[in-house]
Design an enzyme around this catalytic site. Structure first.
Site, PDB file in Angstrom:
ATOM      1  N   CYS A 198       0.828  -1.201   0.000  1.00 25.80           N
ATOM      2  CA  CYS A 198       0.000   0.000   0.000  1.00 25.80           C
ATOM      3  C   CYS A 198       0.866   1.257   0.000  1.00 25.80           C
ATOM      4  CB  CYS A 198      -0.888   0.014   1.242  1.00 25.80           C
ATOM      5  SG  CYS A 198      -2.258  -1.123   1.159  1.00 25.80           S
ATOM      6  N   ARG A 214      -6.882  -7.844  -0.369  1.00 22.88           N
ATOM      7  CA  ARG A 214      -5.592  -8.125   0.267  1.00 22.88           C
ATOM      8  C   ARG A 214      -5.761  -8.406   1.757  1.00 22.88           C
ATOM      9  NH1 ARG A 214      -1.809  -3.640  -0.140  1.00 22.88           N
ATOM     10  NH2 ARG A 214      -0.738  -5.135   1.151  1.00 22.88           N
ATOM     11  N   ARG A 254       7.751   4.621   3.378  1.00 21.79           N
ATOM     12  CA  ARG A 254       7.931   3.244   3.855  1.00 21.79           C
ATOM     13  C   ARG A 254       9.335   2.682   3.573  1.00 21.79           C
ATOM     14  NH1 ARG A 254       2.564  -0.311   3.279  1.00 21.79           N
ATOM     15  NH2 ARG A 254       3.274  -1.031   5.289  1.00 21.79           N
ATOM     16  N   ASP A 289      -4.157   1.405  11.338  1.00 20.51           N
ATOM     17  CA  ASP A 289      -4.944   0.588  10.403  1.00 20.51           C
ATOM     18  C   ASP A 289      -6.450   0.735  10.626  1.00 20.51           C
ATOM     19  OD1 ASP A 289      -2.550  -0.268   9.418  1.00 20.51           O
ATOM     20  OD2 ASP A 289      -2.616  -2.248  10.341  1.00 20.51           O
TER      21      ASP A 289
HETATM   22  C1  EPZ Z   1       2.821  -3.041   9.688  1.00 19.64           C
HETATM   23  O1  EPZ Z   1       3.474  -2.465   8.575  1.00 19.64           O
HETATM   24  C2  EPZ Z   1       1.475  -3.500   9.187  1.00 19.64           C
HETATM   25  N1  EPZ Z   1       1.657  -4.484   8.133  1.00 19.64           N
HETATM   26  C3  EPZ Z   1       0.688  -2.315   8.663  1.00 19.64           C
HETATM   27  O2  EPZ Z   1      -0.591  -2.770   8.294  1.00 19.64           O
HETATM   28  C4  EPZ Z   1       0.549  -1.290   9.788  1.00 19.64           C
HETATM   29  O3  EPZ Z   1      -0.082  -0.139   9.281  1.00 19.64           O
HETATM   30  C5  EPZ Z   1       1.922  -0.909  10.339  1.00 19.64           C
HETATM   31  O4  EPZ Z   1       2.641  -2.119  10.744  1.00 19.64           O
HETATM   32  C6  EPZ Z   1       1.852  -0.005  11.560  1.00 19.64           C
HETATM   33  O5  EPZ Z   1       1.087  -0.596  12.564  1.00 19.64           O
HETATM   34  C7  EPZ Z   1       1.870  -5.743   8.473  1.00 19.64           C
HETATM   35  O6  EPZ Z   1       1.951  -6.126   9.634  1.00 19.64           O
HETATM   36  C8  EPZ Z   1       1.990  -6.722   7.368  1.00 19.64           C
HETATM   37  P1  EPZ Z   1       6.126  -0.210  10.424  1.00 19.64           P
HETATM   38  P2  EPZ Z   1       5.025  -2.122   8.643  1.00 19.64           P
HETATM   39  O7  EPZ Z   1       7.444  -0.763  10.023  1.00 19.64           O
HETATM   40  O8  EPZ Z   1       5.705  -3.196   9.413  1.00 19.64           O
HETATM   41  C9  EPZ Z   1       8.558   3.765   9.394  1.00 19.64           C
HETATM   42  C10 EPZ Z   1      -2.502  -2.935   6.926  1.00 19.64           C
HETATM   43  O9  EPZ Z   1      -3.343  -2.078   6.596  1.00 19.64           O
HETATM   44  N2  EPZ Z   1       9.702   2.882   9.096  1.00 19.64           N
HETATM   45  O10 EPZ Z   1       5.698  -0.333  11.839  1.00 19.64           O
HETATM   46  O11 EPZ Z   1       5.457  -1.844   7.282  1.00 19.64           O
HETATM   47  C11 EPZ Z   1       7.473   3.628   8.318  1.00 19.64           C
HETATM   48  O12 EPZ Z   1       7.769   4.380   7.184  1.00 19.64           O
HETATM   49  C12 EPZ Z   1      -1.025  -2.625   6.934  1.00 19.64           C
HETATM   50  O13 EPZ Z   1      -2.796  -4.098   7.245  1.00 19.64           O
HETATM   51  C13 EPZ Z   1      10.921   3.430   8.790  1.00 19.64           C
HETATM   52  O14 EPZ Z   1      11.102   4.643   8.763  1.00 19.64           O
HETATM   53  O15 EPZ Z   1       4.988  -0.801   9.485  1.00 19.64           O
HETATM   54  C14 EPZ Z   1       6.249   4.087   9.069  1.00 19.64           C
HETATM   55  O16 EPZ Z   1       6.193   5.486   9.062  1.00 19.64           O
HETATM   56  C15 EPZ Z   1      -0.677  -1.406   6.195  1.00 19.64           C
HETATM   57  N3  EPZ Z   1      11.966   2.591   8.490  1.00 19.64           N
HETATM   58  C16 EPZ Z   1       6.509   3.614  10.494  1.00 19.64           C
HETATM   59  O17 EPZ Z   1       7.913   3.364  10.566  1.00 19.64           O
HETATM   60  C17 EPZ Z   1      11.825   1.236   8.501  1.00 19.64           C
HETATM   61  O18 EPZ Z   1      12.816   0.534   8.222  1.00 19.64           O
HETATM   62  C18 EPZ Z   1       5.750   2.357  10.869  1.00 19.64           C
HETATM   63  O19 EPZ Z   1       6.090   1.305   9.983  1.00 19.64           O
HETATM   64  C19 EPZ Z   1      10.577   0.682   8.826  1.00 19.64           C
HETATM   65  C20 EPZ Z   1       9.519   1.534   9.126  1.00 19.64           C
END
Ligand code: EPZ
Length: 417
Positions: A116, A398, A121, A306
């Site tokens: 998404c 999805r 990200r 979410d």
């Molecule tokens: C998980 O995504 C979920 N996906 C997402 O759900 C959810 O929105 C998100 O966690 C936050 O709760 C799954 O579990 C498969 P993050 P993830 O790493 O792991 C920044 C849905 O709708 N970041 O916690 O990708 C990032 O840009 C989905 O089901 C970095 O900067 O989320 C964001 O601003 C969408 N560098 C924040 O952290 C990194 O290396 C949170 O991302 C990693 C992340």
């Protein structure tokens, strides 16, 4: 291209059984790659993201079978440590196969993950952690070649942000790595706990999941097991939102109420009534929905990003003005345009949305922009007067397992065309 045609305004009433959690199933499917022997994962939702995860496993040489919401993974032999580019593009979670692949084979070749479009990200936190664990990473034309010339070893890793995916990836890499890994400022989401429970059942030695410090002691081998995926808390929130905008009353079965406190609290503020036991929620919408003056998305146990989109839809029909601040992703109000087309009064500026409640939404042709944004428009269509034609529903597929039949069972008029 499939679409949903919804004739809204019907009160939803009845029982819904909550599906298994996508965001638990995906890391657990990845973890199955770390095990010899068979893993049998029950309550696995049938979703395009889950099919993509199974394809990644198959391309690595695992045998995967899915039947009646149960996925069996046999990972005795891993033949290929390159994740095909087309599968990387399918979903963001493809990146969590990196940790499992490194843990199992010490190598992995992969591109940037798709998924998404909620903002930039990046995956910098994942890569920095792996480097600390002895992984050499070379990037060329967007392809990462990851190797472990001196083996994978434990490390002390402090995450600058409690990233869910980075926490999972480090857990996956470290359970078979040499020595101890300590993750501080780890994500505390319930899906992390579910992953830890599965890994422990397979023989991993880890502690602290659900708190911000997770300790993992590497073991020599993991053995597959039978495990039941936890219920999906965001899907639960979506069906509560659908009941709220239709003035309905639903009973959600096989829910995980312990993980839903932040969400149920917001629905109470909106003047909906929730009573619950460990696995069942009885929910009814109040006659008048109330606004929420200030709602901020936060890492768990805060209000989840979410669930923001579907709650935005509910607040569109509240009696007053609500303000939502999205602190996790920079571009997560893309559903607002569709809601405005349906008569909502929303102003967005960066990470803030101001929602002035209106008496009624009306049906309109709208398009899903992402998974939860799509769900928000689906919920809006159910609560609107007239016909909504919702396109680009592959985003919804999805994360939601056959939503139309479930909604029809509780009185919705919705067809997939
Ligand atoms: C998980 O995504 C979920 N996906 C997402 O759900 C959810 O929105 C998100 O966690 C936050 O709760 C799954 O579990 C498969 P993050 P993830 O790493 O792991 C920044 C849905 O709708 N970041 O916690 O990708 C990032 O840009 C989905 O089901 C970095 O900067 O989320 C964001 O601003 C969408 N560098 C924040 O952290 C990194 O290396 C949170 O991302 C990693 C992340």
């Amino acid at each position: 291209m499939q679409k949903f045609v919804i004739h809204g305004g019907r009160r939803l009433e009845g029982d819904i059984t909550v599906q298994g959690a996508k965001n638990s199933a995906l890391p657990i499917l990845s973890a199955a790659m770390l095990c010899t022997g068979e893993s049998v994962l029950e309550n696995c939702p049938e979703l395009s993201d889950v099919y993509a995860a199974c394809q990644i496993l198959t391309s690595a040489g695992c045998h995967c079978r899915m039947q009646n919401h149960t996925v069996s993974v046999q990972a005795d032999v891993i033949r290929n440590s390159e994740i095909p580019e087309s599968l990387m593009q399918e979903m963001r979670s493809s990146v969590i196969f990196l940790g499992a692949m490194l843990g199992r084979t010490g190598n992995c070749i992969l591109g940037y993950p798709g998924g998404c479009e909620l903002g930039a990200r990046p995956i910098d936190l994942h890569l920095q952690a792996f480097q600390k664990m002895g992984v050499k990473i070379q990037e060329e034309n967007g392809i990462f070649t990851c190797t472990t010339p001196n083996g994978l070893h434990g490390a002390k890793i402090h995450l600058q942000f409690p990233s869910v995916g980075a926490t999972e990836n480090i857990m996956l890499a470290s359970v078979l790595a040499k020595g101890e890994t300590v993750i501080t400022n780890a994500a505390r989401e319930p899906e992390i706990v579910d992953l830890a429970n599965y890994l422990r059942k397979c023989g991993a030695n880890l502690a602290g999941e659900g708190s911000s410090t997770i300790m993992i002691q590497g073991v020599r081998k993991l053995t597959g097991c039978t495990y039941r995926i936890m219920p999906d808390r965001i899907v639960t929130a979506t069906w509560l939102a659908a009941a709220a905008v239709t003035g309905g009353a639903v009973r959600l079965l096989q829910a995980d109420t312990a993980s839903l406190e932040g969400i149920l609290d917001v629905f109470e503020q909106i003047n909906c009534h929730c009573s619950y036991t460990e696995n069942t929620i009885c929910f009814s919408a109040g006659n008048v929905l109330r606004p929420v003056r200030s709602l901020k998305t936060m890492p768990y146990p805060g209000f989840p990003t979410d669930a923001q989109a579907v709650v935005t839809t509910v607040l569109c029909k509240a009696n007053g003005t609500s303000v939502i601040e999205e602190t996790i992703f920079e571009n997560r109000f893309r559903h607002a345009d569709g809601l405005v087309r349906m008569g909502a009064d929303i102003q967005t500026a960066g990470r803030i949305a101001v929602i002035h409640g209106v008496r009624q939404l009306h049906g309109a042709p709208v398009s899903a922009t992402d998974l939860r944004g799509g769900a928000a428009l689906l919920v809006a269509g159910l609560g609107a007067q007239g016909e909504t034609v919702l396109t680009e529903i592959s985003h919804i597929d999805r994360g939601y397992d056959a939503p139309e039949s479930l909604l029809r069972n509780i009185g919705a008029d919705i067809r997939r065309i």
